[in-house]
Design a protein around this motif. Structure first.
Motif, short mmCIF file in Angstrom:
data_model
loop_
_atom_site.label_atom_id
_atom_site.label_comp_id
_atom_site.label_asym_id
_atom_site.label_seq_id
_atom_site.Cartn_x
_atom_site.Cartn_y
_atom_site.Cartn_z
N GLN A 68 12.38 34.03 26.89
CA GLN A 68 12.25 32.78 27.65
C GLN A 68 11.30 31.83 26.92
OE1 GLN A 68 10.86 34.65 31.08
NE2 GLN A 68 8.71 34.55 30.54
N SER A 69 11.35 30.58 27.28
CA SER A 69 10.48 29.60 26.67
C SER A 69 9.63 28.95 27.74
CB SER A 69 11.30 28.54 25.96
OG SER A 69 10.46 27.58 25.38
N PRO A 70 8.35 28.95 27.63
CA PRO A 70 7.51 29.59 26.65
C PRO A 70 7.46 31.09 26.87
CG PRO A 70 6.15 28.56 28.31
CD PRO A 70 7.58 28.20 28.62
N PRO A 71 7.26 31.86 25.82
CA PRO A 71 7.27 33.30 25.98
C PRO A 71 6.10 33.80 26.82
CG PRO A 71 6.61 32.71 23.77
CD PRO A 71 7.03 31.46 24.44
N ALA A 72 6.36 34.83 27.56
CA ALA A 72 5.31 35.43 28.40
C ALA A 72 4.29 36.13 27.51
CB ALA A 72 5.93 36.42 29.37
N PHE A 73 3.09 36.32 28.06
CA PHE A 73 2.05 37.02 27.32
C PHE A 73 2.47 38.47 27.10
CE2 PHE A 73 -2.24 39.00 27.09
CZ PHE A 73 -2.66 38.33 25.96
N HIS A 74 2.33 38.96 25.91
CA HIS A 74 2.77 40.31 25.53
C HIS A 74 4.24 40.51 25.87
CE1 HIS A 74 -1.06 41.74 24.16
NE2 HIS A 74 -1.65 41.43 25.32
N THR A 75 5.09 39.68 25.31
CA THR A 75 6.52 39.73 25.58
C THR A 75 7.09 41.09 25.20
OG1 THR A 75 6.70 37.38 25.20
CG2 THR A 75 8.73 38.64 25.09
N PHE A 76 6.71 41.60 24.06
CA PHE A 76 7.20 42.90 23.60
C PHE A 76 6.04 43.89 23.61
CE2 PHE A 76 9.90 39.78 21.36
CZ PHE A 76 11.12 40.14 21.91
N GLY A 77 6.21 44.97 24.34
CA GLY A 77 5.19 46.02 24.36
C GLY A 77 5.10 46.73 23.02
#
Length: 87
Positions: A68-77
């Motif tokens: 998504q835009s803007p990317p969420a914090f810690h998008t990828f674990g």
């Protein structure tokens, strides 16, 4: 010690000229910036960019277009596995 020196040694005349030339370049650059801002803001074209400008046929395949835009914090674990796709 005097607070105002009305003259400077001739040994610094070259440095003074170089400093003056640099200030002229700065003034021209600042003027150019404001001209570009004025042209951009008065153009009247308030259009949004495409969702994915690099996607051919609107098929995003790179990671920056899969979130998504803007990317969420810690998008990828953890780092996602990248697999080859047809080119």
């Amino acid at each position: 010690m005097p607070r105002h020196i009305p003259y400077y040694p001739y040994a610094y005349a070259g440095w003074n000229a170089l400093s003056s030339f640099g200030s002229y370049i700065s003034v021209v650059g600042i003027h150019h910036f404001f001209v570009v801002v004025a042209i951009t803001s008065s153009s009247g074209k308030n259009q949004k960019c495409a969702e994915s400008p690099w996607a051919v046929e609107q098929n995003p395949t790179t990671l920056e277009w899969l979130v998504q835009s803007p990317p969420a914090f810690h998008t990828f674990g953890e780092l996602p596995a990248i697999k080859e796709t047809k080119s």
